[in-house]
Design a protein around this motif. Structure first.
Motif, PDB file in Angstrom:
ATOM      1  N   MET A 314      62.978   8.828  42.805  1.00 39.41           N
ATOM      2  CA  MET A 314      61.867   7.987  42.682  1.00 39.41           C
ATOM      3  C   MET A 314      62.023   7.125  43.597  1.00 39.41           C
ATOM      4  N   ILE A 316      59.791   3.342  45.473  1.00 35.59           N
ATOM      5  CA  ILE A 316      58.607   2.318  45.526  1.00 35.59           C
ATOM      6  C   ILE A 316      58.570   1.708  46.988  1.00 35.59           C
ATOM      7  N   VAL A 322      54.636   2.841  43.724  1.00 33.16           N
ATOM      8  CA  VAL A 322      55.442   4.185  43.413  1.00 33.16           C
ATOM      9  C   VAL A 322      55.022   5.214  44.759  1.00 33.16           C
ATOM     10  N   VAL A 325      57.561  10.544  42.898  1.00 32.33           N
ATOM     11  CA  VAL A 325      58.325  10.819  41.697  1.00 32.33           C
ATOM     12  C   VAL A 325      58.794  12.264  41.220  1.00 32.33           C
ATOM     13  N   TYR A 459      63.683   4.912  37.021  1.00 31.79           N
ATOM     14  CA  TYR A 459      62.482   3.872  37.006  1.00 31.79           C
ATOM     15  C   TYR A 459      63.077   2.588  36.924  1.00 31.79           C
ATOM     16  N   PRO A 477      57.660  -1.379  38.770  1.00 33.15           N
ATOM     17  CA  PRO A 477      56.961  -0.310  39.583  1.00 33.15           C
ATOM     18  C   PRO A 477      55.576  -0.131  39.054  1.00 33.15           C
ATOM     19  N   VAL A 479      51.761   2.649  39.497  1.00 35.54           N
ATOM     20  CA  VAL A 479      51.461   3.718  40.341  1.00 35.54           C
ATOM     21  C   VAL A 479      49.778   3.917  40.370  1.00 35.54           C
TER      22      VAL A 479
END
Length: 653
Positions: A314, A316, A322, A325, A459, A477, A479
């Motif tokens: 993952m 960011i 993000v 992932v 995460y 984070p 998305v």
């Protein structure tokens, strides 16, 4: 029979008058799929159940599409009031000649009534209902609204309902404005027999039907001779096979997770409301990261004869968006998203937060801590021996020394030294782990937590490390950039949640040592990256080599990579974060830096090191500054990076 038919006719007129309202058209619209885009506007997936249908307003229809549909299905559409007597007469003559209903003579409005309310079964009763409904639709809707509804309802082969879905499935076009005249004619021609004129199954029939529509459009003056000649030479479709809507994937699962967690829209509505969902995902990075991690996982599995090795990753950016992932080696084989749906011990990934706590409490990277073996009673009794279980944390090197410098202890990820350091302020470390959201306030805590015995996931890890990259500001984070309804109205905008969790000076000290981790520490396998940009990070390995991590950052992103087995068994002996997770991290990092650019940290490494605070914690007793240089010169470093005291400078010497 006539009395029944008349009753049905007036009954449906009354029913529709009750239903009529200013939002009449909206009530008649079917369910639509939601479209998910990456950060660059590329479609990466759809959320829908049942029929795959994409909403298109009348203003999205190109003129050629309207002309083609009118030509193919109802040439007098803009003239009649929903029922075309000429068409009915023509159909009646054909039906009488055949002795049964074979031709409906239906207008577009009648077809729409049938699509919304009625079955396709051809009967006199259904026909009467259709006529009543068509008249009412004409009373309540404009011609444009009728055509909009119609072209959103019709089935156009290969699982595509409505012209916008068909444009994507048959031609790979996300906008109806991109359709050519020939493609508009093909769509119009397919309406009469979606499977019979399927361009992939029956290209000859489809081509003949399309060209017939084009000739009629030429004859009716909708296109010029030049446009006709160009269209007639065009291939049926640029695709070798129809597009299949992608409805799931590791990044799409994260999108659904965020919608549910934040309550952005009612969760079930994502399958029916026709939202447009713009995400922060970079599909280029997503595909590349998946490819790299899968390749490494397969290679490791083959080398060590494993059948359940998995990977996750993952990343960011500096805003908390993000970028990708990855939840496993192959979504088709396992839909479990190991980046955020599982919890596993994180090992030495947790160590930086102990050292940060030390710096917040006045320690210097140049200070010294004990590295002697620790034995701690646990209060638990061994059932076999009846004796109390003693906790004896081990170093990776299996060696212990009287002392080690703080920066070396973190750079070389020395377990026992970290425990010794943590014993100075265990509750403050606990508070930091809570502030950085790696553990919850209600979680139990013991000294093994400083070695990462607690469970977490990628995460949470990238969230925590975002504060190390960002001068003490933690970023949640996210998305989803925005969500729009099917009419283009913005109903949600995403943004990072920011929280100050540390002073910047302590973070800078920590970051400089995490740069050393890459340059000459446990992640030196990716030290080559420092030839182009600054990199900092920390390896992580759990007991019995069950999990390996590398979490690092540049000026542009934070990224965490994990490898392990779903069975929680040992991967293989000496499988470490530096040897397993760091190499693919480096490959992906170079790609991300090409996409987004990576530079040098500020303040620079040299500036931070030059201004390290003077040490105050020396072996056994405080020493005056004049003895400091002499002590440093007497140190030597073994192959594992463990600092020891030379014989002539032992304690008391």
């Amino acid at each position: 029979m006539k009395l029944v038919a008349r009753f049905l006719f007036f009954f449906f007129l009354w029913t529709l008058s009750v239903m009529a309202s200013p939002a009449y058209k909206e009530k008649l619209l079917p369910d639509f799929a939601s479209v998910v885009y990456d950060r660059n506007g590329k479609i990466i997936g759809f959320f829908y159940k049942g029929q795959f249908r994409l909403y298109a307003s009348y203003k999205e229809f190109p003129e050629a599409l309207v002309d083609a549909v009118i030509t193919a299905e109802d040439e007098r559409f803009f003239e009649h009031k929903g029922i075309d007597p000429l068409g009915i007469l023509r159909a009646a003559v054909t039906d009488l000649a055949k002795g049964k209903i074979v031709q409906g003579g239906s207008t577009i409005t009648q077809q729409l009534a049938k699509l919304i309310y009625l079955s396709p079964k051809r009967t006199i009763e259904r026909k009467l209902k259709e006529l009543a409904l068509a008249r009412k639709l004409e009373e309540e809707l404009t011609k444009e609204e009728i055509l909009e509804l119609y072209l959103n309802y019709v089935y156009l082969s290969n699982g595509a309902y409505g012209v916008k879905a068909a444009a994507w499935v048959l031609f790979g076009k996300s906008s109806l404005r991109e359709l050519t005249t020939a493609q508009c004619a093909l769509l119009a021609g397919i309406i009469r027999g979606p499977e019979y004129y399927n361009p992939f199954k029956h290209p000859e029939r489809a081509l003949k039907r399309r060209n017939f529509i084009l000739r009629k459009m030429l004859r009716n003056g909708y296109i010029t001779r030049e446009e006709y000649e160009k269209a007639i030479r065009e291939p049926l479709t640029p695709l070798k096979r129809p597009n299949r809507p992608r409805v799931a994937g590791y990044e799409l699962d994260l999108v659904k997770f965020e919608i549910a967690r934040k309550g952005i829209v009612p969760y079930d509505s994502i399958y029916t409301a026709g939202y447009r969902i713009k995400t922060t995902i970079d599909e280029r990075a997503q595909r590349f990261a998946q490819k790299v991690l899968t390749r490494y996982a397969k290679r490791y599995a083959e080398e060590h004869e494993l059948d359940d090795l998995q990977c996750a990753g993952m990343a960011i950016n500096t805003k908390g968006e993000v970028l990708f992932v990855v939840g496993g080696t192959d979504y088709r084989e396992s839909k479990l998203n190991r980046a955020f749906q599982t919890l596993r011990p994180i090992g030495s990934t947790a160590k930086p937060f102990t050292y940060l706590t030390a710096f917040q409490n006045g320690w210097s990277p140049l200070d010294f801590i004990s590295n002697e073996q620790i034995e701690m009673p646990t209060g638990q009794i061994d059932e076999e021996t009846g004796e109390e279980i003693i906790w004896r944390p081990e170093n990776y090197s299996k060696r212990f020394t009287p002392f080690i410098q703080v920066r070396k202890a973190l750079m070389k990820s020395v377990n026992v030294a970290t425990i010794h350091l943590a014993m100075n302020f265990p509750q403050k470390i606990r508070k930091n782990l809570i502030k950085f959201e790696l553990i919850k306030r209600s979680d139990p805590f013991d000294l093994s937590y400083v070695l990462g015995s607690f469970s977490s996931n990628l995460y949470r890890i990238v969230r925590a490390y975002s504060a190390i990259q960002g001068d003490g500001v933690l970023k949640e984070p996210f998305v989803i950039s925005w969500v729009k309804d099917r009419h283009g109205r913005t109903i949600y905008r995403g943004s990072p949640t920011l929280k100050i969790v540390s002073d910047s000076q302590s973070i800078e000290l920590l970051r400089s040592i995490l740069q050393d981790v890459v340059k000459e520490g446990t992640a030196r396998s990716i030290s080559y990256l420092t030839n182009w940009f600054d990199v900092a990070g920390k390896t992580g390995t759990t007991n019995e080599y069950r999990d390996t991590y590398f979490t690092g950052f540049t000026t542009s992103f934070v990224m965490s990579i994990w490898f392990g087995r779903d069975s929680y068994k040992t991967m293989w002996e000496r499988a470490t974060g530096g040897g397993v997770a760091a190499p693919p991290w480096g490959v992906i990092a170079r790609k991300l830096c090409k996409l987004y650019g990576c530079g040098q940290f500020e303040p620079s490494y040299d500036e931070i090191v030059k201004n390290y605070p003077l040490p105050i914690h020396f072996p056994e007793r405080e020493m005056e500054e004049l003895y400091y240089d002499e002590l440093i010169n007497s140190l030597r470093e073994d192959e594992e990076g463990i600092v020891t005291i030379s014989p002539e400078k032992t304690l008391g010497g």
